[in-house]
Scaffold this active site. Sequence first.
Site: not given
Ligand code: PRP
Ligand code: URA
Length: 212
Positions: A111, A203, A206
């Site tokens: 989602t 990501d 990661d």
């Molecule tokens: C990623 C990133 C942001 C979010 C951005 O986190 O670090 O927090 O996605 O996406 P949005 O603007 O669509 O909300 P993620 O949920 O992958 O978690 P992580 O940092 O733990 O990998």
């Molecule tokens: N979160 C990430 O880490 N990378 C993207 O491109 C979007 C969301």
Amino acid sequence: MKEYKNVHILDHPLIRHKLAIARDKNTKTKQFREIISEIAMLMAYESFKEVPTQVVEVETPLEKTEQTVVKENSIAIVPILRAGLGMVDGILTLFPAAKVGHIGLYRDEETLEPHEYYCKLPTHIDEKVVMVVDPMLATGGSACDAITLLKKRGCKHIKLMSIIAAPVGVEKVAETHPDVDIYVSTLDRCLNENGYILPGLGDAGDRIFGTK
Ligand code: PRP
Ligand code: URA
């Protein structure tokens, strides 16, 4: 994208240079982590231009003088876990006395909705300038939720710093929170069907923590 008074693009050749390294898929974890931290430091230098200050008396070897310093206890940095953690050390290089809070949010892979799993904020956060940090601003959902949470805790001076942003995410935050200054170093093209920023850097969490 529409123009917003509260959106600031921090474009600088040094940041662009470091971004090119971060985007490269061959950049390994250690260098990626260092580069994210360095970009955060450069962005902090610019985005804290209007940092609260106070006047103090300093005695030079020759005489007393009034000087301006960063106001004590005036700044909090709030990374959105996990990836926001990668920006904290760089900002603390410039503001070693800043308090650090943490908001844990993860995006549902289907989602793309953010889910909160952790929140620990410094005491008296409502009296501080709060800089929310997250390297990626994609749909804007995570940043919007983090800012809403801080407002519920009484914060009145909130800023957001993201290294790479998609226009749709910037629009969402700028319109939902017009009182929040948003600092990004680049506006990328768009999101792909999985909500990843293009061209982006993949990501961020990661790549910072080497989890994939
Ligand atoms: C990623 C990133 C942001 C979010 C951005 O986190 O670090 O927090 O996605 O996406 P949005 O603007 O669509 O909300 P993620 O949920 O992958 O978690 P992580 O940092 O733990 O990998
Ligand atoms: N979160 C990430 O880490 N990378 C993207 O491109 C979007 C969301």
